[in-house]
Design a protein around this motif. Structure first.
Motif, PDB file in Angstrom:
ATOM      1  N   MET A   1       0.835  -1.210   0.000  1.00 16.62           N
ATOM      2  CA  MET A   1       0.000   0.000   0.000  1.00 16.62           C
ATOM      3  C   MET A   1       0.870   1.261   0.000  1.00 16.62           C
ATOM      4  SD  MET A   1      -3.225  -0.674   0.097  1.00 16.62           S
ATOM      5  CE  MET A   1      -3.805  -2.317  -0.291  1.00 16.62           C
ATOM      6  N   ARG A   2       0.536   2.172  -0.901  1.00 21.12           N
ATOM      7  CA  ARG A   2       1.312   3.407  -0.925  1.00 21.12           C
ATOM      8  C   ARG A   2       0.465   4.536  -0.387  1.00 21.12           C
ATOM      9  NH1 ARG A   2       3.615   3.714  -6.882  1.00 21.12           N
ATOM     10  NH2 ARG A   2       4.934   5.387  -6.097  1.00 21.12           N
ATOM     11  N   ARG A   3       1.161   5.500   0.128  1.00 21.55           N
ATOM     12  CA  ARG A   3       0.450   6.650   0.661  1.00 21.55           C
ATOM     13  C   ARG A   3       0.218   7.661  -0.455  1.00 21.55           C
ATOM     14  NH1 ARG A   3      -1.137   6.934   5.562  1.00 21.55           N
ATOM     15  NH2 ARG A   3      -0.256   5.415   6.972  1.00 21.55           N
ATOM     16  N   LYS A   4      -0.934   8.352  -0.351  1.00 27.02           N
ATOM     17  CA  LYS A   4      -1.302   9.335  -1.358  1.00 27.02           C
ATOM     18  C   LYS A   4      -0.224  10.401  -1.517  1.00 27.02           C
ATOM     19  CE  LYS A   4      -6.076  10.093  -2.481  1.00 27.02           C
ATOM     20  NZ  LYS A   4      -7.387  10.485  -1.977  1.00 27.02           N
TER      21      LYS A   4
ATOM     22  N   LEU B   1       2.942   9.407  -3.280  1.00 28.57           N
ATOM     23  CA  LEU B   1       2.679   9.230  -4.713  1.00 28.57           C
ATOM     24  C   LEU B   1       2.676  10.577  -5.418  1.00 28.57           C
ATOM     25  CD1 LEU B   1       1.874   7.082  -6.804  1.00 28.57           C
ATOM     26  CD2 LEU B   1      -0.473   7.778  -6.416  1.00 28.57           C
TER      27      LEU B   1
END
Lengths: 504, 240
Positions: A1-4, A7
């Motif tokens: 999971m990447r953080r907004k 990104l």
């Protein structure tokens, strides 16, 4: 999971890098020129001119700011070119850009230097207004000064810049004699030719007298379109000139055409027999060619008079040239009322004179003996052009007279440089290239004809043309369709095989 | 790299197993061939040994065909739900996007290969400036790559093919012509900015036969931007 956020930061970084790369690319760039004639690269001739510079050259470019992009591109092209000039010349060429619209004094200065503004349409806040735009440059070296009133975009830019630098930097320009006194046009009446000649030479009018010899300062003499007979004593002086190694460019009419009276006659100047002694026979004829210029004819159609253009084979457009410095890069020369010439001297290798045809008529040409009446409305057919590649201009090298090596260029038409100059730039180029070759200065020839503008297709018959058209249109499509059909068949057979297997 | 290549091959196979590739190739060759050889300012009308008439028509035909090619790339996978299946395998978002991008680009290159007979014909009819022609082809390929990356991006934002097609066309239109028109009506810095943004400026500069790093950087910037944005819009589903 990447953080907004992470990104978005990485996207912003990439966008930033791309913008910076694009901004930097406008200042630091590399160009690879893949055109066949290296149109966008400085030519050897320019490099030679820049190598020989003894003093710094200053180029002051008067260019207006805030111009529409297509015109502004000329400015950036000119700047790019000046950068290359500066680099190639080890900064012997210095330049600055000035905006004359800022300051009335600068504008005055530009106008005084001979740069006149052009009017361009500029769109400004929903209104079209006209703006005075300066697109010129002044080139200075010491006291000398040359002006480019208007910078042409494209390949012409290099030619203008280099020749103007050459014009002011050349020292001890060789003298070229332009023979006068037998009905030849004076230098003033040939502005285009004179303009080209002044770059490398100092052309001077030369009138022969019986008492004095041709001054030794002349290495090359041009005899252009004499109409009166030339006395034997003058011809003897030309012989003496050749004997001491001088070179002669000879462009003279054996025949002359009069379109008003539709009549053509022979002219005798004495040059023809003088030349025949040297082995070059200029025939008493008109060369007619299927590739030709047109004349305007008034035609009566009922109550109306109409001006129509009619092809007139007495005005050949010559495009067959030999591989020779004089004709390098030429595309088309119009030679009105030209005659054919032939070499009657020995063609053996033992002969000390070398004869090279420089320009010939096309594959469909013929001759009409002079004198002749012209029928302007004549319907010309292939039968009128039974001959091909008749020599129209030639170069002679060797011991033409006496025992000293000399060179001559003979063109069997005098009118091509004097009248035809306005119709095609190459007319002047042929003449000036000839003088360059005779004077052993072929550097500018390459530059003069740089940038081939025309690459004509071969003439093919109508039937072949249709075949080519439809073959090119249909063959690629049929290939695609054919491949598709084969592929689907193969797929189907594989499928069928599998189905059979599963049933078996 | 291997994964990307497998995706590319798969996509290309799909093109040729369905009617898409054939319709695209026949339509492209039909339009280009018609205007290059039969009608308008065709080769024989111009009478010059150059492919200029082909390049100017291909500039427009490719512009319209590419969005039609790219519209289903990711939108269809999203609609059918196969994208989840794909991405649960050992395929990253980036590999998927680049693989699809390359497949489209290869199809366009194949389409351009079919026009090589034009080049050979003209070469046999007159003296051709080979450098200018190869640069022209390079220009077409780079231009196509830009529009493919835009098309893949719009396809990644939606699961409706028509929306993807129209928005790709809309964005493309700016680079294709609108920036150029704007550049003409502005002066000074604004004019220069629009002129730099306009794709036709860089395309024309290439078709002269001169490869300039300025133009290459422009084309590659747009391609990279398109691919990165597609990847971002795909990975949005996993964001917290």
């Amino acid at each position: 999971m990447r953080r907004k956020t992470s990104l978005y930061i990485s996207v912003a970084l990439i966008v930033g890098i791309l913008i910076v790369a694009n901004l930097l690319s406008s200042d630091y760039f590399l160009r690879l020129d893949f055109t066949e004639d290296q149109r966008y690269t400085l030519s050897q001739a320019t490099e030679d001119i820049l190598d020989e510079l003894a003093e710094p050259v200053t180029v002051t470019a008067y260019f207006s700011e805030d111009l529409p992009p297509d015109i502004a591109r000329t400015k950036s092209d000119f700047r790019d070119m000046l950068v290359e000039y500066a680099n190639t010349s080890d900064n012997m060429v210095v330049y600055e850009f000035v905006n004359p619209n800022d300051d009335p004094e600068v504008e005055q200065e530009a106008m005084q230097n001979g740069i006149s503004p052009v009017l361009v349409n500029v769109r400004d806040q929903d209104e079209i207004s006209q703006k005075r735009a300066f697109l010129g440059a002044v080139i200075q070296m010491g006291e000398e000064q040359e002006v480019i009133p208007f910078v042409q975009p494209g390949a012409a830019m290099e030619y203008t810049l280099s020749t103007n630098i050459k014009k002011i930097s050349a020292v001890d320009k060789p003298s070229i004699g332009i023979l006068q006194g037998h009905g030849e046009p004076s230098i003033n009446t040939l502005p285009q030719v004179a303009n080209e000649l002044f770059i490398l030479y100092s052309p001077e009018e030369l009138t022969l007298t019986d008492s004095t010899d041709i001054p030794t300062k002349f290495k090359t003499i041009a005899v252009l379109a004499p109409t009166d007979s030339i006395p034997d004593s003058h011809l003897a002086q030309l012989d003496a000139f050749l004997t001491r190694g001088g070179n002669i460019l000879l462009a003279f009419d054996r025949v002359e055409g009069d379109l008003q009276n539709a009549y053509g006659r022979v002219i005798n100047t004495g040059l023809e027999s003088w030349l025949a002694d040297k082995g070059v026979q200029v025939e008493e004829n008109f060369v007619v060619d299927a590739s030709c210029g047109a004349v305007t004819v008034q035609q009566q159609q009922g109550p109306f008079t109409m001006n129509t253009q009619v092809s007139f084979p007495y005005l050949p457009i010559v495009s067959n040239f030999a591989e020779h410095p004089v004709t390098a890069g030429l595309e088309a020369v119009i030679m009105p009322f030209v005659s054919s010439l032939a070499y009657t001297g020995s063609q053996d290798t033992s002969n000390t004179v070398k004869f090279t045809p420089l320009a010939t008529s096309s594959e469909q040409s013929g001759t009409v003996p002079a004198p002749a009446y012209f029928d302007i409305n004549k319907q010309w057919t292939e039968n009128d052009f039974p001959l091909e590649t008749l020599p129209l201009a030639a170069a002679l090298e060797g011991t033409i007279e006496g025992n000293t090596e000399a060179k001559m260029v003979v063109i069997a038409d005098g009118g091509f440089a004097t009248q035809g100059g306005g119709q095609g730039g190459d007319n002047v180029n042929l003449l000036v290239n000839g003088i360059d070759w005779l004077s052993d200065d072929t550097g500018l020839i390459e530059l003069r004809t740089k940038g081939v503008t025309s690459r004509p297709l071969e003439q093919v018959e109508d039937a072949t043309k249709s075949l080519i058209k439809y073959a090119n249109f249909l063959v690629p499509i049929l290939l695609v369709v054919g491949y598709g059909v084969v592929r689907f068949q193969m797929k189907r057979s594989i499928r069928q095989k599998r189905m059979q297997e599963s049933y078996a | 790299m291997r994964t990307i290549w497998i995706i590319t091959q798969r996509e290309l196979q799909t093109f040729f197993d369905s009617l898409i590739a054939y319709i695209l190739l026949v339509a492209f060759l039909g339009f280009s061939g018609f205007f290059t050889w039969l009608y308008g300012s065709d080769v024989f009308f111009v009478g010059q040994a150059s492919l200029q008439s082909f390049f100017s028509i291909a500039y427009w035909t490719l512009f319209f065909f590419i969005p039609a090619l790219t519209m289903r790339m990711l939108a269809e996978e999203k609609r059918a739900g196969t994208i989840e299946l794909l991405l649960t395998k050992a395929v990253t978002d980036r590999q998927l996007v680049i693989g699809k991008f390359l497949a489209c680009l290869l199809l366009i290159v194949i389409a351009l290969l079919f026009t090589l007979p034009y080049y050979f014909t003209i070469n046999s009819l007159g003296e051709v400036d080979h450098g200018a022609i190869w640069c022209g082809y390079l220009g077409l390929i780079l231009m196509s790559a830009v529009y493919i990356s835009i098309g893949v991006f719009t396809s990644s934002t939606t699961n409706n093919q028509i929306v993807a097609f129209l928005s790709a066309l809309f964005i493309g239109l700016f680079f294709h012509i609108i920036f150029d028109v704007l550049a003409d009506s502005f002066t000074g810095t604004m004019g220069e900015v629009f002129s730099t943004l306009s794709l036709s400026t860089h395309y024309e500069s290439l078709t002269r036969g001169v490869i300039d790093t300025k133009d290459l950087i422009y084309f590659f910037s747009l391609i990279i931007l398109g691919i990165v944005l597609s990847e971002v819009s795909l990975s949005k589903r996993n964001l917290v």
